[in-house]
Design an enzyme around this catalytic site. Structure first.
Site, PDB file in Angstrom:
ATOM      1  N   GLU A   1       0.828  -1.200   0.000  1.00 40.29           N
ATOM      2  CA  GLU A   1       0.000   0.000   0.000  1.00 40.29           C
ATOM      3  C   GLU A   1       0.867   1.257   0.000  1.00 40.29           C
ATOM      4  O   GLU A   1       0.470   2.296  -0.529  1.00 40.29           O
ATOM      5  CB  GLU A   1      -0.940  -0.055   1.219  1.00 40.29           C
ATOM      6  CG  GLU A   1      -1.833   1.145   1.413  1.00 40.29           C
ATOM      7  CD  GLU A   1      -1.238   2.187   2.352  1.00 40.29           C
ATOM      8  OE1 GLU A   1      -1.642   3.356   2.266  1.00 40.29           O
ATOM      9  OE2 GLU A   1      -0.378   1.812   3.158  1.00 40.29           O
TER      10      GLU A   1
ATOM     11  N   GLN B   1      -5.044   5.184  15.952  1.00 42.70           N
ATOM     12  CA  GLN B   1      -4.635   3.861  15.481  1.00 42.70           C
ATOM     13  C   GLN B   1      -3.203   3.533  15.908  1.00 42.70           C
ATOM     14  O   GLN B   1      -2.893   2.381  16.202  1.00 42.70           O
ATOM     15  CB  GLN B   1      -4.729   3.788  13.954  1.00 42.70           C
ATOM     16  CG  GLN B   1      -6.112   3.551  13.419  1.00 42.70           C
ATOM     17  CD  GLN B   1      -6.106   3.292  11.921  1.00 42.70           C
ATOM     18  OE1 GLN B   1      -5.064   3.036  11.319  1.00 42.70           O
ATOM     19  NE2 GLN B   1      -7.259   3.361  11.317  1.00 42.70           N
TER      20      GLN B   1
ATOM     21  N   HIS C   1     -12.618  -2.202   6.126  1.00 42.63           N
ATOM     22  CA  HIS C   1     -11.677  -1.410   6.921  1.00 42.63           C
ATOM     23  C   HIS C   1     -11.358  -2.098   8.249  1.00 42.63           C
ATOM     24  O   HIS C   1     -10.194  -2.147   8.674  1.00 42.63           O
ATOM     25  CB  HIS C   1     -12.241  -0.015   7.168  1.00 42.63           C
ATOM     26  CG  HIS C   1     -12.455   0.776   5.923  1.00 42.63           C
ATOM     27  ND1 HIS C   1     -11.430   1.108   5.066  1.00 42.63           N
ATOM     28  CD2 HIS C   1     -13.587   1.271   5.365  1.00 42.63           C
ATOM     29  CE1 HIS C   1     -11.902   1.794   4.042  1.00 42.63           C
ATOM     30  NE2 HIS C   1     -13.209   1.907   4.198  1.00 42.63           N
ATOM     31  N   MET C   2     -12.383  -2.656   8.891  1.00 39.71           N
ATOM     32  CA  MET C   2     -12.147  -3.346  10.161  1.00 39.71           C
ATOM     33  C   MET C   2     -11.299  -4.589   9.948  1.00 39.71           C
ATOM     34  O   MET C   2     -10.509  -4.971  10.817  1.00 39.71           O
ATOM     35  CB  MET C   2     -13.486  -3.711  10.812  1.00 39.71           C
ATOM     36  CG  MET C   2     -13.347  -4.211  12.243  1.00 39.71           C
ATOM     37  SD  MET C   2     -12.706  -2.929  13.346  1.00 39.71           S
ATOM     38  CE  MET C   2     -11.977  -3.950  14.632  1.00 39.71           C
TER      39      MET C   2
ATOM     40  N   ASP D   1      -8.651  -5.033   8.084  1.00 40.71           N
ATOM     41  CA  ASP D   1      -7.212  -4.791   8.211  1.00 40.71           C
ATOM     42  C   ASP D   1      -6.844  -4.159   9.552  1.00 40.71           C
ATOM     43  O   ASP D   1      -5.747  -4.351  10.068  1.00 40.71           O
ATOM     44  CB  ASP D   1      -6.684  -3.954   7.036  1.00 40.71           C
ATOM     45  CG  ASP D   1      -7.190  -2.521   6.998  1.00 40.71           C
ATOM     46  OD1 ASP D   1      -6.797  -1.737   7.853  1.00 40.71           O
ATOM     47  OD2 ASP D   1      -7.958  -2.193   6.084  1.00 40.71           O
TER      48      ASP D   1
ATOM     49  N   HIS E   1      -4.318  -2.676   2.141  1.00 40.88           N
ATOM     50  CA  HIS E   1      -3.912  -2.360   3.511  1.00 40.88           C
ATOM     51  C   HIS E   1      -3.716  -3.646   4.320  1.00 40.88           C
ATOM     52  O   HIS E   1      -2.775  -3.758   5.107  1.00 40.88           O
ATOM     53  CB  HIS E   1      -4.974  -1.497   4.195  1.00 40.88           C
ATOM     54  CG  HIS E   1      -4.828  -0.036   3.956  1.00 40.88           C
ATOM     55  ND1 HIS E   1      -5.445   0.611   2.922  1.00 40.88           N
ATOM     56  CD2 HIS E   1      -4.122   0.916   4.606  1.00 40.88           C
ATOM     57  CE1 HIS E   1      -5.138   1.898   2.955  1.00 40.88           C
ATOM     58  NE2 HIS E   1      -4.334   2.110   3.964  1.00 40.88           N
TER      59      HIS E   1
END
Length: 349
Positions: free
Chosen positions: A12, A102, A287-288, A290, A313
């Protein structure tokens, strides 16, 4: 101790590499050297939100940092010890506060005491999870693993002005629990928030109504809160939605307003994204999928989750985590996709 050396242009090739590397370096108290940071991006090197993440974990770990400047494509990070307590960080622009969260959340989860962190910056900005997604999807799911954290939204900050403010509270944890989430279960409710700042209230109302209309086909209750504020540095709007299932899982989606984009289009976009996630029958949204990988690798035992798609990702995160920990991810690129790993049972030293 020799540093872990990471090519920042791998996969990525963006800020995810930096965030995961810094988190694991801080947890393991092992130096890391990252080169080619965001090398293929239009604005390569460290930008404001990345620098804030670096400074945040450096403060929390009393780290020595080389290359921690705006635009730097090489960073050496040498953590010394893990601290906890009260901290305050300011991105200084509309750079995402969520991406700073994060980075520091896994570190503070294994610190020795409760921590409260104030972060200023963008709360609802492009190319980053909005704070409402973190609170209502990300943190709710991590709670099953033993992560005890909460976010208080004090003030919203939209691109390009920023000026948002959140308070993150993290309680210390022991070993994290693995999770096996193969089946999503039936969707029983849709919740959400439609927000407008320094704009007429009807913008948030129209966004919410359009989302509700698009979600009628599911045949479940839809409750979208309308939030209207006049305390931002600049105008902005958006919708964040989350679907709750009878297995206690949550899937999320969002859309941001922008100049010239009708409010109805914003609401419909968020709803269509959520419908796409639901249609995959996966336990987690893309999204969750990764974002949970680092926690699964740290957990005490085998985790397996299905996700709507295997993102770049996710593939990149597997590469980074495997450089730091003695784990091997199994990634199944299908619909739904699947991610599994046998976690190391990490505990604080």
């Amino acid at each position: 101790m020799q540093p872990v050396v990471i090519d920042g242009s791998y996969g990525e090739g963006g800020g995810q590499i930096l965030r995961t590397s810094l988190a694991l370096s801080s947890l393991l108290l092992r130096p890391v050297e990252i080169y080619n940071i965001r090398a293929r991006r239009k604005n390569p090197g460290l930008q404001h939100q990345h620098l804030t993440a670096v400074k945040a974990v450096a403060t929390i770990t009393d780290a020595e940092v080389i290359g921690g400047e705006l635009g730097s494509t090489r960073l050496v990070f040498k953590p010394r010890n893990l601290k906890c307590g009260d901290f305050s960080f300011d991105v200084g622009t509309a750079g995402s506060v969520s991406l700073v969260v994060q980075t520091i959340l896994p570190v503070l989860t294994f610190a020795g005491c409760r921590s409260k962190v104030t972060i200023r910056g963008g709360t609802d900005v492009p190319m980053a999870p909005p704070v409402d997604y973190l609170s209502n999807v990300f943190l709710r799911l991590l709670k099953y693993m033993g992560v005890d954290a909460s976010i208080k939204l004090v003030r919203r900050g939209h691109y390009p002005r920023g000026g948002g403010l959140i308070e993150l509270v993290v309680e210390p944890a022991g070993r994290l629990k693995p999770v096996v989430w193969r089946e999503r279960g039936a969707v029983v409710k849709i919740s959400g928030v439609s927000h407008a700042v320094n704009l007429p209230r009807h913008v948030a109302e129209r966004q919410a109504k359009a989302a509700e209309e698009a979600l009628k086909s599911l045949g479940v209750p839809v409750e979208i809160t309308v939030e209207h504020r006049q305390d931002g540095l600049g105008p902005g709007s958006g919708v964040v939605l989350w679907a709750e299932t009878d297995k206690g899982l949550v899937l999320g989606a969002d859309a941001l307003g922008e100049r010239g984009k009708p409010a109805e289009a914003v609401g419909k976009e968020a709803a269509e994204k959520l419908l796409k996630e639901i249609s995959s029958n996966a336990a987690l949204d893309a999204h969750m999928g990764d974002m949970i990988m680092l926690y699964a690798a740290l957990a005490d035992g085998a985790s397996e989750v299905t996700t709507s798609e295997l993102t770049l990702h996710a593939k990149t995160n597997a590469y980074i985590i495997e450089r730091f920990l003695p784990v091997k991810f199994t990634l199944r690129d299908a619909r739904p996709a699947a991610i599994s790993v046998n976690g190391v049972g990490f505990t604080r030293r």
